[in-house]
Design an enzyme around this catalytic site. Structure first.
Site, PDB file in Angstrom:
ATOM      1  N   ASN A  38     -15.141  -3.101   3.184  1.00 53.41           N
ATOM      2  CA  ASN A  38     -14.325  -3.063   4.398  1.00 53.41           C
ATOM      3  C   ASN A  38     -15.056  -2.252   5.472  1.00 53.41           C
ATOM      4  O   ASN A  38     -15.771  -1.320   5.162  1.00 53.41           O
ATOM      5  CB  ASN A  38     -12.967  -2.409   4.080  1.00 53.41           C
ATOM      6  CG  ASN A  38     -12.171  -2.038   5.324  1.00 53.41           C
ATOM      7  OD1 ASN A  38     -11.884  -0.870   5.560  1.00 53.41           O
ATOM      8  ND2 ASN A  38     -11.806  -3.021   6.113  1.00 53.41           N
ATOM      9  N   GLN A  92       0.828  -1.201   0.000  1.00 54.23           N
ATOM     10  CA  GLN A  92       0.000   0.000   0.000  1.00 54.23           C
ATOM     11  C   GLN A  92       0.865   1.255   0.000  1.00 54.23           C
ATOM     12  O   GLN A  92       1.759   1.414   0.836  1.00 54.23           O
ATOM     13  CB  GLN A  92      -0.947   0.069   1.204  1.00 54.23           C
ATOM     14  CG  GLN A  92      -1.899   1.257   0.991  1.00 54.23           C
ATOM     15  CD  GLN A  92      -2.818   1.569   2.137  1.00 54.23           C
ATOM     16  OE1 GLN A  92      -2.362   1.780   3.265  1.00 54.23           O
ATOM     17  NE2 GLN A  92      -4.117   1.613   1.871  1.00 54.23           N
ATOM     18  N   ARG A 113      -9.238  -5.015  12.091  1.00 53.04           N
ATOM     19  CA  ARG A 113      -9.026  -5.233  13.522  1.00 53.04           C
ATOM     20  C   ARG A 113      -9.336  -6.655  13.972  1.00 53.04           C
ATOM     21  O   ARG A 113      -8.620  -7.191  14.819  1.00 53.04           O
ATOM     22  CB  ARG A 113      -9.853  -4.197  14.311  1.00 53.04           C
ATOM     23  CG  ARG A 113      -9.251  -2.806  14.190  1.00 53.04           C
ATOM     24  CD  ARG A 113     -10.216  -1.729  14.590  1.00 53.04           C
ATOM     25  NE  ARG A 113     -11.278  -1.558  13.602  1.00 53.04           N
ATOM     26  CZ  ARG A 113     -12.197  -0.593  13.640  1.00 53.04           C
ATOM     27  NH1 ARG A 113     -12.166   0.284  14.635  1.00 53.04           N
ATOM     28  NH2 ARG A 113     -13.114  -0.509  12.701  1.00 53.04           N
ATOM     29  N   CYS A 146      -7.041   7.240   4.539  1.00 54.07           N
ATOM     30  CA  CYS A 146      -6.496   7.607   5.845  1.00 54.07           C
ATOM     31  C   CYS A 146      -6.813   9.070   6.154  1.00 54.07           C
ATOM     32  O   CYS A 146      -6.530   9.953   5.356  1.00 54.07           O
ATOM     33  CB  CYS A 146      -4.982   7.379   5.849  1.00 54.07           C
ATOM     34  SG  CYS A 146      -4.245   7.897   7.402  1.00 54.07           S
TER      35      CYS A 146
HETATM   36  C1  LIG Z   1      -3.912   0.334  13.801  1.00 46.56           C
HETATM   37  C2  LIG Z   1      -4.544   0.623  12.452  1.00 46.56           C
HETATM   38  C3  LIG Z   1      -3.760   1.158  11.450  1.00 46.56           C
HETATM   39  C4  LIG Z   1      -4.311   1.405  10.192  1.00 46.56           C
HETATM   40  N1  LIG Z   1      -3.485   1.833   9.170  1.00 46.56           N
HETATM   41  C5  LIG Z   1      -3.989   1.930   7.907  1.00 46.56           C
HETATM   42  C6  LIG Z   1      -3.142   2.160   6.797  1.00 46.56           C
HETATM   43  O1  LIG Z   1      -1.900   2.252   6.910  1.00 46.56           O
HETATM   44  N2  LIG Z   1      -3.715   2.273   5.560  1.00 46.56           N
HETATM   45  C7  LIG Z   1      -5.075   2.140   5.383  1.00 46.56           C
HETATM   46  O2  LIG Z   1      -5.559   2.230   4.251  1.00 46.56           O
HETATM   47  N3  LIG Z   1      -5.884   1.897   6.410  1.00 46.56           N
HETATM   48  C8  LIG Z   1      -5.376   1.759   7.649  1.00 46.56           C
HETATM   49  N4  LIG Z   1      -6.202   1.409   8.689  1.00 46.56           N
HETATM   50  C9  LIG Z   1      -7.640   1.187   8.416  1.00 46.56           C
HETATM   51  C10 LIG Z   1      -7.909  -0.283   8.083  1.00 46.56           C
HETATM   52  O3  LIG Z   1      -7.227  -0.660   6.910  1.00 46.56           O
HETATM   53  C11 LIG Z   1      -9.422  -0.522   7.898  1.00 46.56           C
HETATM   54  O4  LIG Z   1      -9.868   0.263   6.816  1.00 46.56           O
HETATM   55  C12 LIG Z   1     -10.219  -0.153   9.132  1.00 46.56           C
HETATM   56  O5  LIG Z   1      -9.605  -0.638  10.319  1.00 46.56           O
HETATM   57  C13 LIG Z   1     -11.643  -0.696   9.042  1.00 46.56           C
HETATM   58  O6  LIG Z   1     -11.638  -2.108   8.944  1.00 46.56           O
HETATM   59  P1  LIG Z   1     -11.940  -3.039  10.235  1.00 46.56           P
HETATM   60  O7  LIG Z   1     -13.239  -2.514  10.856  1.00 46.56           O
HETATM   61  O8  LIG Z   1     -12.091  -4.417   9.695  1.00 46.56           O
HETATM   62  O9  LIG Z   1     -10.826  -2.863  11.208  1.00 46.56           O
HETATM   63  C14 LIG Z   1      -5.681   1.159   9.944  1.00 46.56           C
HETATM   64  C15 LIG Z   1      -6.456   0.605  10.982  1.00 46.56           C
HETATM   65  C16 LIG Z   1      -5.892   0.323  12.213  1.00 46.56           C
HETATM   66  C17 LIG Z   1      -6.755  -0.304  13.295  1.00 46.56           C
END
Ligand SMILES: Cc1cc2nc3c(=O)[nH]c(=O)nc-3n(C[C@H](O)[C@H](O)[C@H](O)COP(=O)(O)O)c2cc1C
Length: 344
Positions: free
Chosen positions: A218, A77, A241, A107
């Site tokens: 997602n 990414q 998560r 982000c």
């Molecule tokens: C600790 C953490 C770091 C994250 N870093 C990124 C990242 O570097 N790039 C990105 O596109 N999303 C990032 N996200 C978002 C996740 O990719 C995802 O979109 C978001 O957690 C929702 O999905 P989930 O509910 O299954 O966790 C991050 C999420 C978490 C919890």
């Protein structure tokens, strides 16, 4: 092929199967987590943490692009918006053997907004399209985009549809959609993952309007049943998560999402399989905690889960024999678990 062992350009890999993806997560989905996750699912498509184009171009390339061959299929990414820099990084990603390049348009952090990275780019479909086209011209890898359903002040469905339409015209076939808007002022990145409501129906509508595109949903998915149900509407799911905090949920992924009935290692077998990797890391001067901090949830929901977590976090800090502690934990967890959980 990992960067460290590649001496010449590598042929592009086959298009990765995105029915189940593990999300890019800064500080969490590092190479150690990915190596561990791969032991649980052979097929899940894994994503690196976001790496900015500046870090790759000006920084330590081995650090930002290095990985173990076992992690494949693996997507890189990128964070950035300068077309030329994105193109340079996409070409480097191909040489390093990644299976895909994904652009971060989701982000919400202030830090990245100032550099035109992340969710703020939802207001600049022209720049995203230009970047996608430049990356496609520079590499043969699939170029995908991960984005939100909107940002504050620009959260109508028509704006989202126009964004996807314009970026698709530039050549993007795969969109990973976090089903909530990002609020660019006043909420932290963490709050931006919880507070704006989830709107899965908006992502389903996108798939209806663009049936030929690959749409991956997602956000907020924690139950396997809800994940497989999503496949009625979209082409795949991306899980963040839950895949981190409860990694052994991925033990069902190959069977449910990839029709692969082969058995996967039990939890204790995963612990054992991580041992040589940890040992090698220690021999290179690394700390065991860099790896084991990602494994704390391995026994989630089972007897001994708290003991395992506590030993691997606080007790680890107090010992100068980390591998001995690890070996003791393998024995203890084998004894605590019913045979079914040890190897099935
Ligand atoms: C600790 C953490 C770091 C994250 N870093 C990124 C990242 O570097 N790039 C990105 O596109 N999303 C990032 N996200 C978002 C996740 O990719 C995802 O979109 C978001 O957690 C929702 O999905 P989930 O509910 O299954 O966790 C991050 C999420 C978490 C919890």
């Amino acid at each position: 092929m990992p960067l460290e062992s590649s001496t010449q350009p590598v042929l592009p890999r086959p298009e990765p199967a995105r029915r189940f993806c593990v999300a890019p997560m800064m500080d969490w989905s590092d190479r150690h987590y990915r190596y561990f996750a791969r032991l649980i699912s052979r097929h899940a498509l894994l994503y690196t943490e976001m790496v900015t184009t500046g870090a790759i171009i000006h920084g330590d390339r081995q650090r930002f692009l290095g990985y173990s061959a076992e992690e494949q299929p693996l997507a890189l990414q990128l964070g950035g918006s300068n077309a030329q820099e994105l193109a340079t990084c996409a070409a480097l990603a191909q040489t390093a053997g990644f299976a895909e390049v994904n652009l971060n348009v989701g982000c919400p952090s202030d830090r990245v907004q100032n550099n035109l990275i992340g969710a703020c780019l939802m207001a600049r479909p022209d720049l995203v399209a230009e970047g996608v086209k430049a990356m496609q011209d520079a590499s043969d890898l699939p170029i995908t985009v991960k984005h939100r359903i909107g940002i504050n002040g620009r959260d109508s469905y028509s704006a989202l549809r126009d964004f996807v339409g314009q970026v698709h015209e530039a050549g993007c076939q795969t969109f990973i959609v976090h089903a909530r808007i990002a609020i660019l002022e006043g909420l932290s990145p963490k709050e931006n993952r919880d507070i704006p409501p989830l709107r899965y129906e908006v992502v389903h509508q996108l798939k209806n309007d663009f049936p030929a595109l690959e749409i991956i949903i997602n956000g907020g998915l924690t139950q396997l049943g809800a994940m497989t149900e999503q496949l009625q509407h979209v082409d795949g799911v991306m899980i963040g998560r839950e895949a981190y905090h409860n990694p052994y949920m991925m033990a069902d992924v190959d069977r449910l999402f990839y029709d692969d009935p082969r058995p996967v290692p039990g939890r204790v077998d995963v612990l054992k399989a991580m041992r040589p990797y940890i040992e090698q890391h220690l021999e290179r001067g690394g700390m065991m905690n860099h790896i084991t901090r990602h494994m704390l949830g391995l026994f989630q929901g089972l007897p001994g889960a708290r003991h395992f977590r506590r030993e691997l976090s606080s007790s680890l800090h107090r010992t100068d024999q980390p591998l001995a502690l690890y070996d003791r934990l393998i024995d203890e967890m084998s004894q605590r678990l019913a045979p079914r959980d040890c190897s099935a």
